[in-house]
Motif scaffolding. Sequence first.
Motif, PDB file in Angstrom:
ATOM      1  N   GLN A  96       7.200  -5.886  -3.186  1.00 35.10           N
ATOM      2  CA  GLN A  96       7.915  -6.716  -2.234  1.00 35.10           C
ATOM      3  C   GLN A  96       8.639  -5.891  -1.184  1.00 35.10           C
ATOM      4  O   GLN A  96       9.310  -6.454  -0.323  1.00 35.10           O
ATOM      5  N   ARG A  97       8.529  -4.562  -1.273  1.00 35.78           N
ATOM      6  CA  ARG A  97       9.211  -3.733  -0.290  1.00 35.78           C
ATOM      7  C   ARG A  97       8.566  -3.916   1.083  1.00 35.78           C
ATOM      8  O   ARG A  97       7.348  -4.030   1.208  1.00 35.78           O
ATOM      9  N   VAL A  98       9.389  -3.930   2.099  1.00 31.48           N
ATOM     10  CA  VAL A  98       8.919  -4.127   3.473  1.00 31.48           C
ATOM     11  C   VAL A  98       9.218  -2.868   4.261  1.00 31.48           C
ATOM     12  O   VAL A  98      10.318  -2.310   4.185  1.00 31.48           O
ATOM     13  N   TRP A  99       8.214  -2.389   4.985  1.00 33.15           N
ATOM     14  CA  TRP A  99       8.362  -1.199   5.812  1.00 33.15           C
ATOM     15  C   TRP A  99       7.744  -1.485   7.163  1.00 33.15           C
ATOM     16  O   TRP A  99       6.569  -1.844   7.261  1.00 33.15           O
ATOM     17  N   LYS A 100       8.568  -1.385   8.211  1.00 31.15           N
ATOM     18  CA  LYS A 100       8.148  -1.708   9.570  1.00 31.15           C
ATOM     19  C   LYS A 100       7.609  -3.131   9.665  1.00 31.15           C
ATOM     20  O   LYS A 100       6.621  -3.405  10.357  1.00 31.15           O
ATOM     21  N   GLY A 101       8.244  -4.029   8.939  1.00 29.80           N
ATOM     22  CA  GLY A 101       7.875  -5.432   9.013  1.00 29.80           C
ATOM     23  C   GLY A 101       6.665  -5.823   8.193  1.00 29.80           C
ATOM     24  O   GLY A 101       6.217  -6.969   8.279  1.00 29.80           O
ATOM     25  N   GLU A 102       6.096  -4.924   7.398  1.00 29.31           N
ATOM     26  CA  GLU A 102       4.905  -5.219   6.599  1.00 29.31           C
ATOM     27  C   GLU A 102       5.188  -4.959   5.131  1.00 29.31           C
ATOM     28  O   GLU A 102       5.825  -3.961   4.780  1.00 29.31           O
ATOM     29  N   SER A 103       4.675  -5.833   4.288  1.00 32.50           N
ATOM     30  CA  SER A 103       4.827  -5.659   2.853  1.00 32.50           C
ATOM     31  C   SER A 103       3.799  -4.662   2.340  1.00 32.50           C
ATOM     32  O   SER A 103       2.906  -4.228   3.075  1.00 32.50           O
ATOM     33  N   VAL A 104       3.920  -4.318   1.064  1.00 31.97           N
ATOM     34  CA  VAL A 104       2.974  -3.384   0.464  1.00 31.97           C
ATOM     35  C   VAL A 104       1.559  -3.961   0.498  1.00 31.97           C
ATOM     36  O   VAL A 104       0.592  -3.258   0.809  1.00 31.97           O
ATOM     37  N   ALA A 105       1.420  -5.247   0.195  1.00 30.19           N
ATOM     38  CA  ALA A 105       0.103  -5.882   0.205  1.00 30.19           C
ATOM     39  C   ALA A 105      -0.503  -5.881   1.604  1.00 30.19           C
ATOM     40  O   ALA A 105      -1.713  -5.662   1.768  1.00 30.19           O
ATOM     41  N   GLN A 106       0.314  -6.114   2.612  1.00 29.81           N
ATOM     42  CA  GLN A 106      -0.191  -6.106   3.986  1.00 29.81           C
ATOM     43  C   GLN A 106      -0.649  -4.722   4.406  1.00 29.81           C
ATOM     44  O   GLN A 106      -1.693  -4.571   5.060  1.00 29.81           O
ATOM     45  N   ARG A 107       0.103  -3.706   4.022  1.00 34.28           N
ATOM     46  CA  ARG A 107      -0.294  -2.342   4.377  1.00 34.28           C
ATOM     47  C   ARG A 107      -1.566  -1.941   3.642  1.00 34.28           C
ATOM     48  O   ARG A 107      -2.431  -1.266   4.211  1.00 34.28           O
ATOM     49  N   ARG A 108      -1.685  -2.364   2.393  1.00 31.45           N
ATOM     50  CA  ARG A 108      -2.896  -2.048   1.641  1.00 31.45           C
ATOM     51  C   ARG A 108      -4.120  -2.729   2.265  1.00 31.45           C
ATOM     52  O   ARG A 108      -5.198  -2.133   2.362  1.00 31.45           O
ATOM     53  N   ALA A 109      -3.971  -3.986   2.676  1.00 35.01           N
ATOM     54  CA  ALA A 109      -5.071  -4.702   3.323  1.00 35.01           C
ATOM     55  C   ALA A 109      -5.432  -4.063   4.655  1.00 35.01           C
ATOM     56  O   ALA A 109      -6.622  -3.989   5.019  1.00 35.01           O
ATOM     57  N   ASP A 110      -4.438  -3.593   5.394  1.00 32.22           N
ATOM     58  CA  ASP A 110      -4.712  -2.932   6.674  1.00 32.22           C
ATOM     59  C   ASP A 110      -5.480  -1.632   6.464  1.00 32.22           C
ATOM     60  O   ASP A 110      -6.426  -1.342   7.212  1.00 32.22           O
ATOM     61  N   ARG A 111      -5.114  -0.871   5.447  1.00 32.38           N
ATOM     62  CA  ARG A 111      -5.846   0.375   5.170  1.00 32.38           C
ATOM     63  C   ARG A 111      -7.291   0.086   4.761  1.00 32.38           C
ATOM     64  O   ARG A 111      -8.217   0.786   5.179  1.00 32.38           O
ATOM     65  N   ARG A 112      -7.481  -0.940   3.961  1.00 34.16           N
ATOM     66  CA  ARG A 112      -8.844  -1.299   3.549  1.00 34.16           C
ATOM     67  C   ARG A 112      -9.681  -1.711   4.752  1.00 34.16           C
ATOM     68  O   ARG A 112     -10.857  -1.356   4.863  1.00 34.16           O
ATOM     69  N   SER A 113      -9.078  -2.485   5.666  1.00 35.37           N
ATOM     70  CA  SER A 113      -9.789  -2.902   6.870  1.00 35.37           C
ATOM     71  C   SER A 113     -10.180  -1.699   7.727  1.00 35.37           C
ATOM     72  O   SER A 113     -11.290  -1.655   8.290  1.00 35.37           O
ATOM     73  N   ARG A 114      -9.299  -0.722   7.836  1.00 34.48           N
ATOM     74  CA  ARG A 114      -9.608   0.481   8.605  1.00 34.48           C
ATOM     75  C   ARG A 114     -10.734   1.283   7.972  1.00 34.48           C
ATOM     76  O   ARG A 114     -11.604   1.824   8.666  1.00 34.48           O
ATOM     77  N   LEU A 115     -10.749   1.346   6.664  1.00 34.27           N
ATOM     78  CA  LEU A 115     -11.822   2.054   5.973  1.00 34.27           C
ATOM     79  C   LEU A 115     -13.159   1.334   6.158  1.00 34.27           C
ATOM     80  O   LEU A 115     -14.199   1.983   6.358  1.00 34.27           O
ATOM     81  N   LEU A 116     -13.156   0.006   6.102  1.00 34.63           N
ATOM     82  CA  LEU A 116     -14.383  -0.746   6.309  1.00 34.63           C
ATOM     83  C   LEU A 116     -14.902  -0.584   7.740  1.00 34.63           C
ATOM     84  O   LEU A 116     -16.111  -0.451   7.961  1.00 34.63           O
ATOM     85  N   ALA A 117     -13.990  -0.601   8.704  1.00 38.14           N
ATOM     86  CA  ALA A 117     -14.402  -0.409  10.092  1.00 38.14           C
ATOM     87  C   ALA A 117     -14.993   0.986  10.296  1.00 38.14           C
ATOM     88  O   ALA A 117     -16.002   1.152  10.990  1.00 38.14           O
ATOM     89  N   ALA A 118     -14.374   1.987   9.685  1.00 39.20           N
ATOM     90  CA  ALA A 118     -14.902   3.345   9.787  1.00 39.20           C
ATOM     91  C   ALA A 118     -16.263   3.454   9.113  1.00 39.20           C
ATOM     92  O   ALA A 118     -17.191   4.090   9.646  1.00 39.20           O
ATOM     93  N   GLY A 119     -16.419   2.842   7.941  1.00 40.74           N
ATOM     94  CA  GLY A 119     -17.703   2.860   7.260  1.00 40.74           C
ATOM     95  C   GLY A 119     -18.789   2.157   8.051  1.00 40.74           C
ATOM     96  O   GLY A 119     -19.947   2.599   8.068  1.00 40.74           O
ATOM     97  N   THR A 120     -18.438   1.071   8.723  1.00 39.28           N
ATOM     98  CA  THR A 120     -19.407   0.356   9.544  1.00 39.28           C
ATOM     99  C   THR A 120     -19.881   1.213  10.710  1.00 39.28           C
ATOM    100  O   THR A 120     -21.083   1.259  11.019  1.00 39.28           O
TER     101      THR A 120
END
Length: 300
Positions: A96-120
Amino acid sequence: MCGRDSFTACSEWQAARLSPNCSPAVGRAVSHDFSPARRGIRSSCTRAARLAVDARRPCSRAPFRSAPVHRHLALAAPGGPAAAAAVGETRPRSTQRVWKGESVAQRRADRRSRLLAAGTRLLGSGGGSAVTVRAVCREAGLTERYFYEAFTDRDELVVTVYDRVAAQTREVVARAVADEPGDLETRARATVQALVDFLAEDPHRARILVAEALVDPVLTREGIRVAPELFGLLVDEVLPARTADARDRTLLATSLAGGIGATILAWCAGELDIGRDRMVEHAVTLISTMVRGSATGEPS
């Protein structure tokens, strides 16, 4: 320890305990060294006097290991462990920690999206050999720690990239088939046009969907399953159910996927010097001929 010295030490011990400037660290040390249980063990009054004097000095530093002290106080508070558990439950959880307005789950989803975009990008430009864990992390600007947070290994990333492109393509084809209720040629033309426009918008998609499914062992099984599904959506709509069984439909969809898919791939790569409309009409003619041939034939 003599009587007077013992009395002096005990008095200073009590003074140190009651001093408002006494820090928890000093208070614990004083309690340990001059508790009644240990009163007869210590034989030196010098240490008692030194600690008592230190206890009266204002403490400018933060209490040593303040968190454990508060935990012990909570355990000793009315209610015991239950009250301590209630205190602990009020602390925010790590998810539930928030950093720069994003929760841990949001940051994890953003990293996954970046990895998928790079893989594509890597899979669509350099093929399967270009997709390594290091290359994907470098392309995404992340460390390998975050890669393995999202994916088990390189193969899982490649399959996920392929499935995502296939799902997007399937959605485009299904929407085109459903939105055009005309005859066979009209529906085939709308389907091929939507497919060509979607793949031409990003040439990486055509290579991933067609070429890499033929050369990358990890994607071969996925390609065999996904490619016929795309044209199977059209075949199921335009081919009368009474004129062909499931095997004929699968053969027709697989043949269309192989022929038209390879044609679109070559056109997107610039290997066919023809315009979009001519390529679309060629695909429509191929679909019409094969579908009518299957509709008039006897079921096998």
